[in-house]
Motif scaffolding. Structure first.
Motif, PDB file in Angstrom:
ATOM      1  N   VAL A  13       0.831  -1.201   0.000  1.00 43.91           N
ATOM      2  CA  VAL A  13       0.000   0.000   0.000  1.00 43.91           C
ATOM      3  C   VAL A  13       0.865   1.251   0.000  1.00 43.91           C
ATOM      4  CG1 VAL A  13      -1.700   1.324   1.314  1.00 43.91           C
ATOM      5  CG2 VAL A  13      -1.923  -1.172   1.142  1.00 43.91           C
ATOM      6  N   VAL A  14       0.526   2.178  -0.890  1.00 49.77           N
ATOM      7  CA  VAL A  14       1.167   3.490  -0.929  1.00 49.77           C
ATOM      8  C   VAL A  14       0.376   4.415  -0.014  1.00 49.77           C
ATOM      9  CG1 VAL A  14       1.734   5.473  -2.376  1.00 49.77           C
ATOM     10  CG2 VAL A  14       2.010   3.150  -3.276  1.00 49.77           C
ATOM     11  N   MET A  15       1.037   5.055   0.911  1.00 50.81           N
ATOM     12  CA  MET A  15       0.339   5.925   1.858  1.00 50.81           C
ATOM     13  C   MET A  15       0.353   7.367   1.373  1.00 50.81           C
ATOM     14  SD  MET A  15       1.353   4.518   5.640  1.00 50.81           S
ATOM     15  CE  MET A  15       3.124   4.706   5.418  1.00 50.81           C
ATOM     16  N   ALA A  16      -0.777   8.042   1.550  1.00 52.21           N
ATOM     17  CA  ALA A  16      -0.823   9.481   1.334  1.00 52.21           C
ATOM     18  C   ALA A  16      -0.051  10.167   2.451  1.00 52.21           C
ATOM     19  CB  ALA A  16      -2.274   9.958   1.302  1.00 52.21           C
ATOM     20  N   SER A  17       0.246  11.421   2.268  1.00 52.83           N
ATOM     21  CA  SER A  17       1.134  12.131   3.201  1.00 52.83           C
ATOM     22  C   SER A  17       0.577  12.166   4.619  1.00 52.83           C
ATOM     23  CB  SER A  17       1.379  13.555   2.701  1.00 52.83           C
ATOM     24  OG  SER A  17       0.147  14.243   2.542  1.00 52.83           O
ATOM     25  N   ASN A  18      -0.738  12.186   4.767  1.00 55.85           N
ATOM     26  CA  ASN A  18      -1.332  12.286   6.102  1.00 55.85           C
ATOM     27  C   ASN A  18      -1.788  10.945   6.661  1.00 55.85           C
ATOM     28  OD1 ASN A  18      -1.028  15.106   6.141  1.00 55.85           O
ATOM     29  ND2 ASN A  18      -2.958  15.392   5.040  1.00 55.85           N
ATOM     30  N   ASP A  19      -1.538   9.836   5.939  1.00 54.12           N
ATOM     31  CA  ASP A  19      -1.980   8.528   6.390  1.00 54.12           C
ATOM     32  C   ASP A  19      -1.042   7.955   7.443  1.00 54.12           C
ATOM     33  OD1 ASP A  19      -4.088   8.645   4.673  1.00 54.12           O
ATOM     34  OD2 ASP A  19      -3.282   7.229   3.213  1.00 54.12           O
ATOM     35  N   SER A  20      -1.610   7.132   8.311  1.00 54.70           N
ATOM     36  CA  SER A  20      -0.814   6.373   9.278  1.00 54.70           C
ATOM     37  C   SER A  20      -0.768   4.916   8.848  1.00 54.70           C
ATOM     38  CB  SER A  20      -1.423   6.474  10.682  1.00 54.70           C
ATOM     39  OG  SER A  20      -1.454   7.811  11.126  1.00 54.70           O
ATOM     40  N   ARG A  21       0.327   4.283   9.113  1.00 47.56           N
ATOM     41  CA  ARG A  21       0.475   2.872   8.762  1.00 47.56           C
ATOM     42  C   ARG A  21      -0.519   2.028   9.574  1.00 47.56           C
ATOM     43  NH1 ARG A  21       5.218  -0.129   6.505  1.00 47.56           N
ATOM     44  NH2 ARG A  21       5.093  -2.287   7.250  1.00 47.56           N
ATOM     45  N   ASP A  22      -1.132   1.061   8.923  1.00 49.03           N
ATOM     46  CA  ASP A  22      -2.151   0.221   9.551  1.00 49.03           C
ATOM     47  C   ASP A  22      -1.814  -1.236   9.256  1.00 49.03           C
ATOM     48  OD1 ASP A  22      -4.353  -1.135  10.448  1.00 49.03           O
ATOM     49  OD2 ASP A  22      -5.817  -0.056   9.234  1.00 49.03           O
ATOM     50  N   ASP A  23      -0.934  -1.819  10.056  1.00 46.65           N
ATOM     51  CA  ASP A  23      -0.462  -3.170   9.785  1.00 46.65           C
ATOM     52  C   ASP A  23      -1.486  -4.239  10.112  1.00 46.65           C
ATOM     53  OD1 ASP A  23       2.473  -2.914   8.973  1.00 46.65           O
ATOM     54  OD2 ASP A  23       2.409  -1.678  10.776  1.00 46.65           O
ATOM     55  N   ILE A  24      -2.524  -3.900  10.850  1.00 49.26           N
ATOM     56  CA  ILE A  24      -3.572  -4.875  11.142  1.00 49.26           C
ATOM     57  C   ILE A  24      -4.387  -5.172   9.888  1.00 49.26           C
ATOM     58  CG2 ILE A  24      -5.706  -5.296  12.431  1.00 49.26           C
ATOM     59  CD1 ILE A  24      -4.516  -3.672  14.717  1.00 49.26           C
ATOM     60  N   HIS A  25      -4.715  -4.140   9.144  1.00 47.76           N
ATOM     61  CA  HIS A  25      -5.627  -4.301   8.016  1.00 47.76           C
ATOM     62  C   HIS A  25      -4.933  -4.324   6.656  1.00 47.76           C
ATOM     63  CE1 HIS A  25      -8.315  -2.688  11.223  1.00 47.76           C
ATOM     64  NE2 HIS A  25      -9.124  -3.603  10.724  1.00 47.76           N
ATOM     65  N   HIS A  26      -3.699  -3.862   6.576  1.00 43.69           N
ATOM     66  CA  HIS A  26      -3.072  -3.714   5.260  1.00 43.69           C
ATOM     67  C   HIS A  26      -1.640  -4.233   5.248  1.00 43.69           C
ATOM     68  CE1 HIS A  26      -6.401  -1.634   3.483  1.00 43.69           C
ATOM     69  NE2 HIS A  26      -6.433  -0.766   4.474  1.00 43.69           N
ATOM     70  N   GLY A  27      -1.189  -4.567   4.029  1.00 45.24           N
ATOM     71  CA  GLY A  27       0.176  -4.994   3.816  1.00 45.24           C
ATOM     72  C   GLY A  27       0.981  -3.906   3.133  1.00 45.24           C
ATOM     73  N   TYR A  28       2.266  -3.857   3.403  1.00 43.45           N
ATOM     74  CA  TYR A  28       3.132  -2.819   2.851  1.00 43.45           C
ATOM     75  C   TYR A  28       4.374  -3.399   2.178  1.00 43.45           C
ATOM     76  CZ  TYR A  28       0.095   0.133   5.638  1.00 43.45           C
ATOM     77  OH  TYR A  28      -1.017   0.752   6.161  1.00 43.45           O
ATOM     78  N   ALA A  50      -3.374   9.506  -2.588  1.00 42.98           N
ATOM     79  CA  ALA A  50      -1.918   9.394  -2.588  1.00 42.98           C
ATOM     80  C   ALA A  50      -1.311  10.014  -3.834  1.00 42.98           C
ATOM     81  CB  ALA A  50      -1.500   7.932  -2.475  1.00 42.98           C
ATOM     82  N   ASN A  51      -2.149  10.316  -4.847  1.00 42.76           N
ATOM     83  CA  ASN A  51      -1.669  10.928  -6.088  1.00 42.76           C
ATOM     84  C   ASN A  51      -1.823  12.444  -6.100  1.00 42.76           C
ATOM     85  OD1 ASN A  51      -0.816   8.663  -7.665  1.00 42.76           O
ATOM     86  ND2 ASN A  51      -2.951   8.057  -7.865  1.00 42.76           N
ATOM     87  N   TRP A  52      -2.394  12.996  -5.032  1.00 42.09           N
ATOM     88  CA  TRP A  52      -2.524  14.453  -5.002  1.00 42.09           C
ATOM     89  C   TRP A  52      -1.145  15.095  -4.986  1.00 42.09           C
ATOM     90  CZ3 TRP A  52      -6.571  15.179  -0.493  1.00 42.09           C
ATOM     91  CH2 TRP A  52      -7.806  14.649  -0.896  1.00 42.09           C
ATOM     92  N   PRO A  53      -0.970  16.313  -5.559  1.00 37.22           N
ATOM     93  CA  PRO A  53      -2.017  17.132  -6.190  1.00 37.22           C
ATOM     94  C   PRO A  53      -2.228  16.835  -7.673  1.00 37.22           C
ATOM     95  CG  PRO A  53       0.007  18.370  -6.099  1.00 37.22           C
ATOM     96  CD  PRO A  53       0.301  17.044  -5.443  1.00 37.22           C
ATOM     97  N   LYS A  54      -1.442  15.921  -8.243  1.00 36.55           N
ATOM     98  CA  LYS A  54      -1.527  15.711  -9.681  1.00 36.55           C
ATOM     99  C   LYS A  54      -2.917  15.310 -10.152  1.00 36.55           C
ATOM    100  CE  LYS A  54       3.256  14.514 -10.876  1.00 36.55           C
ATOM    101  NZ  LYS A  54       4.127  13.456 -11.456  1.00 36.55           N
ATOM    102  N   ARG A  55      -3.589  14.461  -9.365  1.00 36.99           N
ATOM    103  CA  ARG A  55      -4.892  13.956  -9.817  1.00 36.99           C
ATOM    104  C   ARG A  55      -6.012  14.339  -8.852  1.00 36.99           C
ATOM    105  NH1 ARG A  55      -4.691   7.859 -10.682  1.00 36.99           N
ATOM    106  NH2 ARG A  55      -6.861   8.168 -11.260  1.00 36.99           N
ATOM    107  N   LYS A  56      -5.970  15.550  -8.357  1.00 35.65           N
ATOM    108  CA  LYS A  56      -7.071  16.032  -7.527  1.00 35.65           C
ATOM    109  C   LYS A  56      -8.101  16.664  -8.450  1.00 35.65           C
ATOM    110  CE  LYS A  56      -8.148  18.282  -3.195  1.00 35.65           C
ATOM    111  NZ  LYS A  56      -7.616  18.964  -1.991  1.00 35.65           N
ATOM    112  N   TYR A  57      -9.202  15.938  -8.647  1.00 29.96           N
ATOM    113  CA  TYR A  57     -10.183  16.343  -9.657  1.00 29.96           C
ATOM    114  C   TYR A  57     -11.003  17.540  -9.184  1.00 29.96           C
ATOM    115  CZ  TYR A  57      -8.950  11.921 -11.820  1.00 29.96           C
ATOM    116  OH  TYR A  57      -8.253  10.884 -12.403  1.00 29.96           O
ATOM    117  N   PRO A  58     -11.350  18.434 -10.115  1.00 29.36           N
ATOM    118  CA  PRO A  58     -12.040  19.680  -9.741  1.00 29.36           C
ATOM    119  C   PRO A  58     -13.389  19.476  -9.053  1.00 29.36           C
ATOM    120  CG  PRO A  58     -11.174  19.828 -11.974  1.00 29.36           C
ATOM    121  CD  PRO A  58     -10.993  18.410 -11.546  1.00 29.36           C
ATOM    122  N   LEU A  59     -14.080  18.375  -9.322  1.00 29.55           N
ATOM    123  CA  LEU A  59     -15.401  18.180  -8.743  1.00 29.55           C
ATOM    124  C   LEU A  59     -15.374  17.386  -7.439  1.00 29.55           C
ATOM    125  CD1 LEU A  59     -17.596  17.423 -11.902  1.00 29.55           C
ATOM    126  CD2 LEU A  59     -17.540  19.509 -10.530  1.00 29.55           C
TER     127      LEU A  59
END
Length: 558
Positions: free
Chosen positions: A137-152, A163-172
């Motif tokens: 899992v790729v984490m966004a800048s404000n995400d915390s690691r969650d080893d219980i539910h996800h693999g890294y 996690a792709n912001w700001p490049k793909r932050k859609y206007p709507l």
């Protein structure tokens, strides 16, 4: 180079499940000069096909040489229409042609699965290690690691849209989120933790606009991979009296026989796995006899219990496309905006009045399934682009002035079938999805369409950016006030498979809870065909986890 004619494991099908199994099993075998795992794939390696590799090209991948486009039988519940369903014909299977969404589905689906087959190994909590094993899992800048539910540290990169912001932050994005909040839908930052009902952040497996093919990220160095191979049948040997026949290899179309010392594993997919079983003599004896196939194990359930998700798209004209989506805006000029599907959210939910289902469902097991706590009945998606004739019945201009909403029934009670057309393995199977065949499914999809309309036409945020629905010729716009009869007419004319087929070799009916084919030894099925319940998700996460779960059993001889 001379080929082996004997292997420990023969895997039929080089899709997600087959490649996962091949890679995992290969790491457990002793190192020898000869490879002991053979993977047979009917298609070819798609990694050099640009339309497969890129997100922009991915819109047409399902129409490429790397996909089967199977014609269905005429469906009386969809105006007698014959439609096409698509699955991968490539190393990578349907991962080579799908839209790349990553959703696990709700905890309650897996817990119900475990209860249904009497094996807690399939509960959500017990599958968690196998979901995690796949993921990086790729984490966004404000995400915390969650080893219980996800693999890294897994093989497949998992990317939340944020996690792709700001490049793909859609206007709507903010406006769409507010519209959902106005109808009381909560935002869920991580819908892949067992509770997805709400406005779930979109998660995908596109990486900078490129598709991840399992044939490239899995280590297959100790696997012999043969492409352009069609299997005629699995072969069996008779053991001692009163013992089940044992799978001992495969015959290829053309006559070559290959020996399996330990197991044959069929991972040919929802439409072709039952075809291989039937051609091998496992199925309805009356049908097999009709085609001159000797019955090895009679089982009328092979090819039955087929389930799929039915969806309808609506095209919407924007009021002010010049504010973010029109020609000249970043959305249509910056390639990063199409480095994946142009969307932010998937909304999963239950109907507002589940009690109404009690009067529509005759089968007690179906009613129990629908009324489970935590179940998802519908999926609603807002795509910042027109999706075209197949999904909406409308060919709107791709100029930034239109968007699409997809309304999908994901808790289907309709069941179809797959059967053989002939003894020629190259002949496509006969596919009857039987979609829209129950009152419950029709009710759920009508409610999904009403929900899509309400969010855009009855909220202040929705009305701020949507002008009106662009309808197919001869049809009125869908609103909350549209009658059931008008809704049904639209669904019957424009409803399509979302290509989420599953269940044609269902666990408990065709295979046991360890994916072993009933009535024989040395033969398993590992792919979405074994799913005994219709999972409310995009299926690839569940297929990876199923293959990881089965691989662990196979290694231990269980």
């Amino acid at each position: 180079m001379a080929r082996n004619h004997s292997y420990d494991y023969i895997i039929i099908g080089g899709g997600v499940a087959g490649l996962t199994l091949a890679s995992r099993l290969s790491k457990t075998l002793p190192h020898t000069d000869e490879k002991q795992i053979l993977l047979l794939e009917a298609g070819t390696d798609p990694s050099n096909t640009e339309s497969i590799q890129t997100a922009m090209g991915g819109y047409t991948a399902r129409d490429s040489e790397h996909a089967y486009a199977l014609s269905t039988v005429a469906n009386p519940h969809l105006n007698g229409r014959t439609t096409l369903v698509h699955v991968g014909k490539a190393l990578g299977g349907s991962a080579a042609i799908n839209g790349g969404a990553w959703t696990r589905g709700p905890r309650s689906d897996y817990d119900y699965w475990a209860e249904l087959v009497g094996d807690d190994a399939w509960s959500y909590d017990n599958l968690l290690p196998y979901f995690r094993k796949t993921e990086r899992v790729v984490m966004a800048s404000n995400d915390s690691r969650d080893d219980i539910h996800h693999g890294y540290d897994g093989d497949l990169t998992i990317v939340p849209i944020r996690a792709n912001w700001p490049k793909r932050k859609y206007p709507l994005r903010e406006t769409v989120q507010k519209a959902w909040e106005e109808v009381g839908v909560k935002y869920i930052s991580d819908g892949n933790r067992g509770d997805q009902n709400g406005l779930m952040e979109m998660v995908e497996v596109w990486v900078e606009g490129r598709r991840q093919l399992p044939g490239k990220f899995y280590d297959l160095s100790r696997v012999e991979v043969r492409d352009l191979c069609t299997v005629q049948r699995v072969t069996f040997e008779l053991q001692a009296p009163n013992q089940d026949p044992k799978a001992n290899g495969v015959d290829l179309a053309g006559g070559e026989h290959i020996v399996a010392n330990k197991e044959v594993i069929i991972s040919a997919g929802v439409y072709h796995t039952p075809q291989v079983l039937m051609l091998s003599g496992i199925g309805d004896s009356a049908l097999l006899s009709k085609h001159g196939i000797a019955t090895v194990v009679p089982n009328v359930e092979v090819g039955k219990n087929l389930k799929d998700h039915l969806g309808v798209g609506l095209t919407w004209k924007l009021k002010h496309p010049e504010k973010g989506l029109a020609i000249g805006s970043p959305l249509l000029t910056d390639p990063s905006y199409f480095a994946g599907w142009p969307m932010d959210f998937i909304e999963f939910n239950q109907v507002e009045d589940p009690g109404k289902l009690k009067s529509l469902v005759e089968n007690p097991k179906d009613l129990e399934f629908l009324l489970r706590e935590g179940a998802s009945h519908m999926e609603l998606v807002t795509v910042y682009a027109p999706m075209g004739q197949r999904l909406t019945g409308v060919d709107a201009a791709f100029d930034g002035s239109h968007i699409t909403t997809l309304s999908i029934c994901v808790a289907t009670t309709s069941r179809g079938s797959v059967t053989i057309r002939s003894t020629n393995p190259d002949d496509p199977p006969i596919v009857d999805p039987n979609l829209n065949s129950t009152e419950a499914d029709r009710y759920l999809l009508r409610e999904a369409l009403r929900r899509s309309s309400r969010v855009l036409l009855r909220t202040e945020s929705g009305k701020s950016f949507v002008s009106h629905e662009v309808t197919p010729e001869g049809y009125a716009a869908i609103t909350e006030d549209t009658t059931d009869e008008e809704m049904d007419k639209r669904i019957q004319e424009f409803g399509v498979s979302i290509d989420h087929a599953m269940g044609s070799c269902a666990m408990g009916r065709v295979v046991d809870s360890h994916c072993r084919v009933k009535g024989v030894t040395g033969l398993r099925v590992v792919d979405a065909s074994v799913f005994p319940v219709p999972l409310a998700c995009h299926l690839q996460a569940a297929v990876y986890a199923t293959a990881e779960r089965a691989a662990a059993w196979i290694v231990r001889g269980e």
